[in-house]
Design a protein around this motif. Structure first.
Motif, PDB file in Angstrom:
ATOM      1  N   PHE A 121    -120.084 -72.288 -31.353  1.00 29.16           N
ATOM      2  CA  PHE A 121    -121.519 -72.325 -31.590  1.00 29.16           C
ATOM      3  C   PHE A 121    -121.976 -73.525 -32.410  1.00 29.16           C
ATOM      4  O   PHE A 121    -123.043 -74.064 -32.179  1.00 29.16           O
ATOM      5  N   ASN A 122    -121.197 -73.937 -33.362  1.00 30.92           N
ATOM      6  CA  ASN A 122    -121.642 -75.001 -34.265  1.00 30.92           C
ATOM      7  C   ASN A 122    -120.971 -76.343 -33.991  1.00 30.92           C
ATOM      8  O   ASN A 122    -121.101 -77.272 -34.788  1.00 30.92           O
ATOM      9  N   THR A 123    -120.255 -76.439 -32.871  1.00 31.59           N
ATOM     10  CA  THR A 123    -119.566 -77.686 -32.547  1.00 31.59           C
ATOM     11  C   THR A 123    -120.554 -78.688 -31.963  1.00 31.59           C
ATOM     12  O   THR A 123    -121.298 -78.359 -31.030  1.00 31.59           O
ATOM     13  N   PRO A 124    -120.598 -79.910 -32.485  1.00 28.47           N
ATOM     14  CA  PRO A 124    -121.519 -80.928 -31.943  1.00 28.47           C
ATOM     15  C   PRO A 124    -121.252 -81.209 -30.468  1.00 28.47           C
ATOM     16  O   PRO A 124    -120.117 -81.158 -29.999  1.00 28.47           O
ATOM     17  N   PHE A 125    -122.331 -81.505 -29.738  1.00 33.81           N
ATOM     18  CA  PHE A 125    -122.228 -81.764 -28.307  1.00 33.81           C
ATOM     19  C   PHE A 125    -121.258 -82.902 -27.989  1.00 33.81           C
ATOM     20  O   PHE A 125    -120.484 -82.829 -27.035  1.00 33.81           O
ATOM     21  N   PHE A 126    -121.306 -83.961 -28.805  1.00 32.40           N
ATOM     22  CA  PHE A 126    -120.510 -85.136 -28.466  1.00 32.40           C
ATOM     23  C   PHE A 126    -119.008 -84.864 -28.586  1.00 32.40           C
ATOM     24  O   PHE A 126    -118.208 -85.496 -27.900  1.00 32.40           O
ATOM     25  N   ILE A 127    -118.631 -83.908 -29.425  1.00 32.13           N
ATOM     26  CA  ILE A 127    -117.213 -83.556 -29.533  1.00 32.13           C
ATOM     27  C   ILE A 127    -116.769 -82.776 -28.295  1.00 32.13           C
ATOM     28  O   ILE A 127    -115.705 -83.039 -27.721  1.00 32.13           O
ATOM     29  N   MET A 176    -122.504 -74.484 -21.954  1.00 34.68           N
ATOM     30  CA  MET A 176    -121.767 -73.227 -21.903  1.00 34.68           C
ATOM     31  C   MET A 176    -120.923 -73.036 -23.158  1.00 34.68           C
ATOM     32  O   MET A 176    -120.931 -71.974 -23.779  1.00 34.68           O
ATOM     33  N   VAL A 177    -120.192 -74.070 -23.540  1.00 35.82           N
ATOM     34  CA  VAL A 177    -119.295 -73.966 -24.692  1.00 35.82           C
ATOM     35  C   VAL A 177    -120.096 -73.764 -25.979  1.00 35.82           C
ATOM     36  O   VAL A 177    -119.745 -72.934 -26.823  1.00 35.82           O
ATOM     37  N   SER A 178    -121.181 -74.501 -26.116  1.00 33.55           N
ATOM     38  CA  SER A 178    -121.953 -74.435 -27.355  1.00 33.55           C
ATOM     39  C   SER A 178    -122.714 -73.126 -27.516  1.00 33.55           C
ATOM     40  O   SER A 178    -123.084 -72.757 -28.639  1.00 33.55           O
ATOM     41  N   THR A 179    -122.972 -72.407 -26.421  1.00 31.41           N
ATOM     42  CA  THR A 179    -123.730 -71.159 -26.510  1.00 31.41           C
ATOM     43  C   THR A 179    -122.864 -69.902 -26.420  1.00 31.41           C
ATOM     44  O   THR A 179    -123.365 -68.800 -26.649  1.00 31.41           O
ATOM     45  N   THR A 180    -121.576 -70.052 -26.100  1.00 28.08           N
ATOM     46  CA  THR A 180    -120.732 -68.867 -25.937  1.00 28.08           C
ATOM     47  C   THR A 180    -119.469 -68.867 -26.785  1.00 28.08           C
ATOM     48  O   THR A 180    -118.996 -67.799 -27.188  1.00 28.08           O
ATOM     49  N   TYR A 235    -111.688 -69.553 -16.247  1.00 22.95           N
ATOM     50  CA  TYR A 235    -112.296 -69.803 -14.934  1.00 22.95           C
ATOM     51  C   TYR A 235    -113.081 -71.106 -14.972  1.00 22.95           C
ATOM     52  O   TYR A 235    -112.889 -72.009 -14.162  1.00 22.95           O
ATOM     53  N   PHE A 236    -113.991 -71.149 -15.921  1.00 22.32           N
ATOM     54  CA  PHE A 236    -114.948 -72.246 -15.989  1.00 22.32           C
ATOM     55  C   PHE A 236    -114.276 -73.582 -16.221  1.00 22.32           C
ATOM     56  O   PHE A 236    -114.541 -74.559 -15.514  1.00 22.32           O
ATOM     57  N   PHE A 237    -113.389 -73.628 -17.207  1.00 20.74           N
ATOM     58  CA  PHE A 237    -112.777 -74.910 -17.547  1.00 20.74           C
ATOM     59  C   PHE A 237    -111.871 -75.427 -16.436  1.00 20.74           C
ATOM     60  O   PHE A 237    -111.840 -76.626 -16.157  1.00 20.74           O
ATOM     61  N   SER A 238    -111.116 -74.532 -15.795  1.00 18.64           N
ATOM     62  CA  SER A 238    -110.202 -74.978 -14.747  1.00 18.64           C
ATOM     63  C   SER A 238    -110.951 -75.502 -13.537  1.00 18.64           C
ATOM     64  O   SER A 238    -110.625 -76.570 -12.993  1.00 18.64           O
ATOM     65  N   THR A 239    -111.977 -74.774 -13.097  1.00 16.40           N
ATOM     66  CA  THR A 239    -112.723 -75.222 -11.923  1.00 16.40           C
ATOM     67  C   THR A 239    -113.620 -76.418 -12.242  1.00 16.40           C
ATOM     68  O   THR A 239    -113.715 -77.355 -11.452  1.00 16.40           O
TER      69      THR A 239
END
Length: 365
Positions: free
Chosen positions: A109-115, A102-106, A271-275
């Motif tokens: 965009f260019n943040t590595p998954f592991f971070i 979700m974070v990487s696509t919205t 919403y997403f991060f809190s839940t």
């Protein structure tokens, strides 16, 4: 040991069930009838919740992983019980993958998954050290924020004039088949069947006699809120609702009032991060407590770091993208081979065995 209150149990259950469903939406394959699918799923989900809470009442003072040895015996019950903390740890990895995608696509965009996953799992592990009491207090703080953000969203959508009742027509255009396909077994297990995770903490409540009532009420509230989200999205997008991967996030982007109030996707992120954060922490704690009780450890905290590392690497490696994560892993593997056996079949068998042992054998003796 401190206990969580009835209100805290309600809040945890409510937010846990919203989980990642809040951002992914529900029942997209049912199209404009997704809201009906959610209501059917809610009814079926309540039946699942009744199975869990009835087992709790028939095994007073015992957690989920203790039910099976108590009824099946140590040699059969313990190996079965071990499947649940393993499932919870795997599920934590899936939630991390949800956050990653979700974070990487919205947003980033260019943040590595592991971070992305690394920061998220560090925060989860830090809160896990405080135990369920800390998470309960966190839930109390998050709950009103969710209600406030939800109310603001609904009000702004009404004033934006993007909702149209014609988008719901025709109702049941393709009959009941798509609705039942969504509701069973996927809709009744996510998010309601997942609530078996909370059975690890029902023994930590101040009023165990209220657990069944509170859990059912919280499930009804979460089910209704998810239904309302679907109704809002369908009223704006119509049949296109099924084509959006993150319908709530996209829905918030349609809000525009006077060219001043717009681009409110940050609400979707909150919403997403809190839940997702609360659900992740509860899932991690449930897994650790399960291992602690089955192994006989004095403190679960020694397992937090290794469990977090395992979940981190699972979240990174279990899928390459969101399509593989949802449409292959979940639909082809998780749902038929993990959730149906562990969330539906085994608890039902356990309930039957427990009833026979407590009722039939008791009468004969």
């Amino acid at each position: 040991m401190s206990k969580i209150s009835s209100y805290q149990l309600f809040v945890i259950t409510f937010i846990f069930q919203l989980g990642t469903t809040v951002i992914f939406g529900f029942g997209g394959s049912a199209g404009r009838d997704a809201w009906i699918s959610q209501l059917v799923s809610l009814c079926l989900g309540i039946l699942v919740i009744l199975v869990y809470t009835t087992l709790m009442r028939m095994n007073p003072g015992l957690t989920l992983v203790q039910w099976f040895p108590a009824q099946f015996g140590r040699w059969i019950g313990v190996p079965i019980a071990f499947l649940y903390p393993l499932l919870f740890l795997y599920h934590l990895g899936r939630i991390l993958a949800d956050v990653r995608d979700m974070v990487s696509t919205t947003i980033l965009f260019n943040t590595p998954f592991f971070i992305i996953e690394g920061i998220f799992i560090i925060l989860i592990a830090y809160c896990a050290f405080g135990g369920i009491e800390v998470i309960a207090r966190l839930g109390e703080a998050v709950f009103p924020l969710i209600l406030i953000m939800f109310s603001i969203q609904v009000i702004l959508l009404f004033f934006t004039n993007v909702m149209h009742i014609d988008n719901f027509r025709p109702i049941l255009e393709n009959g009941w088949a798509p609705i039942w396909k969504v509701a069973f077994p996927g809709g009744m297990t996510q998010p309601f069947g997942e609530s078996i995770v909370l059975a690890m903490f029902w023994t930590d409540t101040k009023h165990p006699e209220k657990i069944m009532k509170i859990t059912i009420i919280a499930s009804v509230f979460s089910g209704i809120m998810i239904t309302i989200w679907d109704i809002l999205a369908i009223s704006v997008f119509g049949s296109l609702f099924s084509h959006f991967l993150y319908p709530l996030y996209t829905l918030l982007g349609t809000i525009s009032i006077g060219n001043f109030i717009e681009n409110l996707q940050i609400f979707g992120g909150l919403y997403f991060f809190s839940t997702a954060f609360l659900k992740s922490t509860v899932t991690l704690l449930s897994s650790l407590k399960g291992f602690q009780q089955l192994i006989g450890m004095k403190d679960f905290r020694i397992l937090i770091i290794p469990a977090s590392v395992i979940a981190f690497f699972m979240g990174i490696s279990m899928s390459k993208n969101i399509s593989e994560h949802i449409y292959f892993h979940f639909m082809k593997i998780v749902l038929p081979y993990l959730w149906i056996p562990l969330l539906l079949i085994l608890p039902t068998i356990l309930l039957i065995v427990t009833w026979i042992r407590q009722k039939v054998f008791k009468i004969k003796s």
